[in-house]
Write a protein that holds these residues in place. Sequence first.
Motif, mmCIF file in Angstrom:
data_model
loop_
_atom_site.group_PDB
_atom_site.id
_atom_site.type_symbol
_atom_site.label_atom_id
_atom_site.label_comp_id
_atom_site.label_asym_id
_atom_site.label_seq_id
_atom_site.Cartn_x
_atom_site.Cartn_y
_atom_site.Cartn_z
ATOM 1 N N GLY A 191 21.855 26.880 33.307
ATOM 2 C CA GLY A 191 21.715 25.500 33.724
ATOM 3 C C GLY A 191 22.580 24.554 32.926
ATOM 4 N N VAL A 192 22.524 23.281 33.314
ATOM 5 C CA VAL A 192 23.235 22.201 32.621
ATOM 6 C C VAL A 192 22.256 21.062 32.383
ATOM 7 C CG1 VAL A 192 25.508 22.785 33.534
ATOM 8 C CG2 VAL A 192 24.020 21.233 34.810
ATOM 9 N N ARG B 249 23.327 25.837 29.217
ATOM 10 C CA ARG B 249 22.477 26.816 28.545
ATOM 11 C C ARG B 249 22.338 28.068 29.393
ATOM 12 N NH1 ARG B 249 15.997 25.480 28.538
ATOM 13 N NH2 ARG B 249 15.652 25.354 30.787
ATOM 14 N N VAL B 250 22.100 29.191 28.709
ATOM 15 C CA VAL B 250 21.841 30.482 29.344
ATOM 16 C C VAL B 250 20.626 31.082 28.672
ATOM 17 C CG1 VAL B 250 22.711 32.789 29.827
ATOM 18 C CG2 VAL B 250 24.282 30.841 29.861
ATOM 19 N N GLY B 251 19.654 31.531 29.483
ATOM 20 C CA GLY B 251 18.421 32.073 28.914
ATOM 21 C C GLY B 251 17.985 33.373 29.547
ATOM 22 N N MET B 252 17.172 34.117 28.813
ATOM 23 C CA MET B 252 16.596 35.364 29.300
ATOM 24 C C MET B 252 15.086 35.228 29.311
ATOM 25 S SD MET B 252 16.875 39.224 27.698
ATOM 26 C CE MET B 252 15.874 38.788 26.279
ATOM 27 N N LYS B 253 14.454 35.663 30.385
ATOM 28 C CA LYS B 253 12.997 35.642 30.451
ATOM 29 C C LYS B 253 12.453 36.764 29.574
ATOM 30 C CE LYS B 253 13.025 34.043 35.254
ATOM 31 N NZ LYS B 253 12.657 34.376 36.656
ATOM 32 N N VAL B 254 11.655 36.396 28.578
ATOM 33 C CA VAL B 254 11.107 37.400 27.677
ATOM 34 C C VAL B 254 9.735 37.888 28.141
ATOM 35 C CG1 VAL B 254 12.427 36.640 25.680
ATOM 36 C CG2 VAL B 254 10.234 35.559 26.164
ATOM 37 N N VAL C 41 20.089 30.100 24.655
ATOM 38 C CA VAL C 41 21.088 29.498 23.775
ATOM 39 C C VAL C 41 21.774 28.398 24.562
ATOM 40 C CG1 VAL C 41 21.451 31.554 22.382
ATOM 41 C CG2 VAL C 41 22.809 31.223 24.450
ATOM 42 N N LEU C 42 22.349 27.436 23.840
ATOM 43 C CA LEU C 42 23.017 26.318 24.503
ATOM 44 C C LEU C 42 24.218 25.867 23.701
ATOM 45 C CD1 LEU C 42 22.159 23.630 22.710
ATOM 46 C CD2 LEU C 42 20.072 23.779 24.019
ATOM 47 N N GLY C 43 25.076 25.077 24.333
ATOM 48 C CA GLY C 43 26.226 24.522 23.658
ATOM 49 C C GLY C 43 26.935 23.523 24.549
ATOM 50 N N GLY C 44 27.721 22.639 23.930
ATOM 51 C CA GLY C 44 28.464 21.676 24.717
ATOM 52 C C GLY C 44 28.938 20.492 23.903
ATOM 53 N N ASP D 69 30.884 -0.092 11.991
ATOM 54 C CA ASP D 69 30.298 0.893 12.903
ATOM 55 C C ASP D 69 31.416 1.639 13.614
ATOM 56 O OD1 ASP D 69 31.078 -1.189 14.573
ATOM 57 O OD2 ASP D 69 29.514 -0.734 16.029
ATOM 58 N N TRP D 70 31.127 2.865 14.032
ATOM 59 C CA TRP D 70 32.114 3.711 14.709
ATOM 60 C C TRP D 70 31.382 4.783 15.494
ATOM 61 C CZ3 TRP D 70 30.640 4.161 9.723
ATOM 62 C CH2 TRP D 70 30.283 5.424 9.256
ATOM 63 N N ASP D 71 32.126 5.472 16.364
ATOM 64 C CA ASP D 71 31.554 6.595 17.101
ATOM 65 C C ASP D 71 32.440 7.816 16.922
ATOM 66 O OD1 ASP D 71 33.567 6.619 19.444
ATOM 67 O OD2 ASP D 71 32.759 4.583 19.566
ATOM 68 N N SER D 72 31.850 8.977 17.177
ATOM 69 C CA SER D 72 32.558 10.231 16.954
ATOM 70 C C SER D 72 32.124 11.263 17.982
ATOM 71 C CB SER D 72 32.269 10.749 15.538
ATOM 72 O OG SER D 72 32.998 11.916 15.262
ATOM 73 N N SER D 73 33.078 12.054 18.453
ATOM 74 C CA SER D 73 32.795 13.140 19.389
ATOM 75 C C SER D 73 32.764 14.468 18.642
ATOM 76 C CB SER D 73 33.855 13.192 20.488
ATOM 77 O OG SER D 73 33.829 12.027 21.274
ATOM 78 N N GLY D 74 32.092 15.437 19.245
ATOM 79 C CA GLY D 74 32.009 16.750 18.633
ATOM 80 C C GLY D 74 31.339 17.745 19.555
ATOM 81 N N PHE D 75 30.694 18.733 18.965
ATOM 82 C CA PHE D 75 30.018 19.770 19.743
ATOM 83 C C PHE D 75 28.657 20.063 19.154
ATOM 84 C CE2 PHE D 75 32.021 22.119 16.316
ATOM 85 C CZ PHE D 75 31.059 23.053 15.970
ATOM 86 N N SER D 76 27.802 20.642 19.976
ATOM 87 C CA SER D 76 26.487 21.119 19.532
ATOM 88 C C SER D 76 26.275 22.535 20.037
ATOM 89 C CB SER D 76 25.351 20.232 20.068
ATOM 90 O OG SER D 76 25.362 18.961 19.481
ATOM 91 N N VAL D 77 25.638 23.369 19.214
ATOM 92 C CA VAL D 77 25.197 24.702 19.609
ATOM 93 C C VAL D 77 23.755 24.866 19.132
ATOM 94 C CG1 VAL D 77 27.475 25.771 19.615
ATOM 95 C CG2 VAL D 77 26.152 25.722 17.501
ATOM 96 N N GLY D 78 23.019 25.739 19.787
ATOM 97 C CA GLY D 78 21.632 25.935 19.377
ATOM 98 C C GLY D 78 20.898 26.877 20.292
ATOM 99 N N GLY D 79 19.581 26.792 20.257
ATOM 100 C CA GLY D 79 18.747 27.650 21.084
ATOM 101 C C GLY D 79 17.285 27.307 20.901
ATOM 102 N N GLY D 80 16.445 27.959 21.702
ATOM 103 C CA GLY D 80 15.020 27.688 21.611
ATOM 104 C C GLY D 80 14.190 28.573 22.505
ATOM 105 N N LEU D 81 12.904 28.285 22.524
ATOM 106 C CA LEU D 81 11.936 28.940 23.405
ATOM 107 C C LEU D 81 11.282 27.874 24.272
ATOM 108 C CD1 LEU D 81 10.067 31.503 21.077
ATOM 109 C CD2 LEU D 81 11.611 32.047 22.968
ATOM 110 N N GLU D 82 11.141 28.156 25.560
ATOM 111 C CA GLU D 82 10.509 27.233 26.501
ATOM 112 C C GLU D 82 9.529 28.018 27.365
ATOM 113 O OE1 GLU D 82 11.879 24.133 30.065
ATOM 114 O OE2 GLU D 82 13.352 24.935 28.648
ATOM 115 N N THR D 83 8.346 27.477 27.585
ATOM 116 C CA THR D 83 7.328 28.205 28.339
ATOM 117 C C THR D 83 6.671 27.315 29.379
ATOM 118 O OG1 THR D 83 5.438 29.718 28.096
ATOM 119 C CG2 THR D 83 5.385 27.693 26.794
#
Length: 432
Positions: free
Chosen positions: A298-299, A332-337, A345-348, A367-381
């Motif tokens: 998903g996105v 994100r891409v997930g596997m049903k456990v 896991v996710l990223g973007g 003040d200023w702004d900055s772009s970058g990336f995020s990676v991570g993961g989790g559990l959802e039920t």
Amino acid sequence: MISKRFAKSVLLGAVSVLAFGSVSHAADAVVPVVETSGFNWSGIYVGFGVGAGANVHELSSDFLPGFSLNGIGGEGVYGELTIGYDYMVSPRFLIGGLLDAHVGNIETTLDVAGLDASVRETYGFDAGLRVGYLFTPNTLGYVLGGYSWQKYKLDTNAGFDFDWDQSGYFVGAGVETAINSNWTIKSEYRYTRFGTQNILSEFDIPDGVLDTDTSRHTFQVAANYRFGAQNGGVASFEAPAYNWTGFYVGGAAGAGASVHQIEVPPLGGLEFNGLGGEGVFGELNVGYDHDFGSWVAGVMVDARYSGMTSELKLPGGSINLDTDYGFDVLGRVGMKVNESTLAYVLGGYSWQHFDLNASSPIGDILDWDSSGFSVGGGLETAMSSNVTVGLEYRYSQFSKKDFSSDIGAPDDSLTSTPSFHTVRIGAKYKFN
């Protein structure tokens, strides 16, 4: 004050999710359900995990009344071993005790004029209790807290080093789910607060000259093996059927820490990692997932407002570096456990606004702004056919900001590169 706010925020956020889950079950009087074999959560377990996080050291001195710096930040990873015991007190609630031992390298580093120095968390342990609520027969949401002890070490290339230890408390929350008859996996956040420490006592310097108060934000993914879990005592209720395909809206409450790597080449090649901050935040998100059977992709887009800040207190005022608002565009891409729980896991892409300000009458400085990336993961039920809850970690890295022109210096004379370690507890509503 900040320790009380963090402890309250973590516990209130976790309890709110548990309460929201109970309401969602009551509201869905008739929902599709799936048969499940259940899992016996009572008994002894052992586990191992890996994690990441950041700490923030607040410095103060009795000889400089009204002065403090919160803070000096460090970041890194760690490994952990756990032994624990849980007991089901009702079909949906459990209580338990746990003992953890961990080894890691969460550290602050300083390189300047040939001096290399670091302050690193080496090893420690936690002993605590947890209280859990079964979202489904196989997935547990819980809060926990207890005593924490940590060893620190100062290393330098200047011929001296020393170590010390600190003790305090931790609070946190997690999600744990069964993947077969004995094994579970979990995602867990902890906020740890240590007591005031005179780290210069090694040199017979009296208390109050330079005191340190340390807090830590960590997230871990772990696997537990439960002895005898296949032997009776399983939960007797059914889990909701859940199809992950569809659009959703959601919200989350979170906490975390920031670490800014400061570089000042004209000052003896100074590299300092880093300037630390901490705080809580709120977040709203929208997204779409597609269910491919055993896998989900998903996105999502989210927007947040944050209270993460670094603070220098001075007599009569303060200077703050605030991490206030931002957004992410993630895949994100997930596997049903199991029947109703997703590990992913996710990223973007991430965007963040920063604000340097001072107390009145100075006000905003920069003040200023900055772009970058995020990676991570989790559990959802799934809590019902439309509602899910989850716990998620993200590491975010943003581009370097050059402040040289703001101080009238040549390019790259003063730069900062921020990174975040954040965890959120959230709920989503999926439209059918």
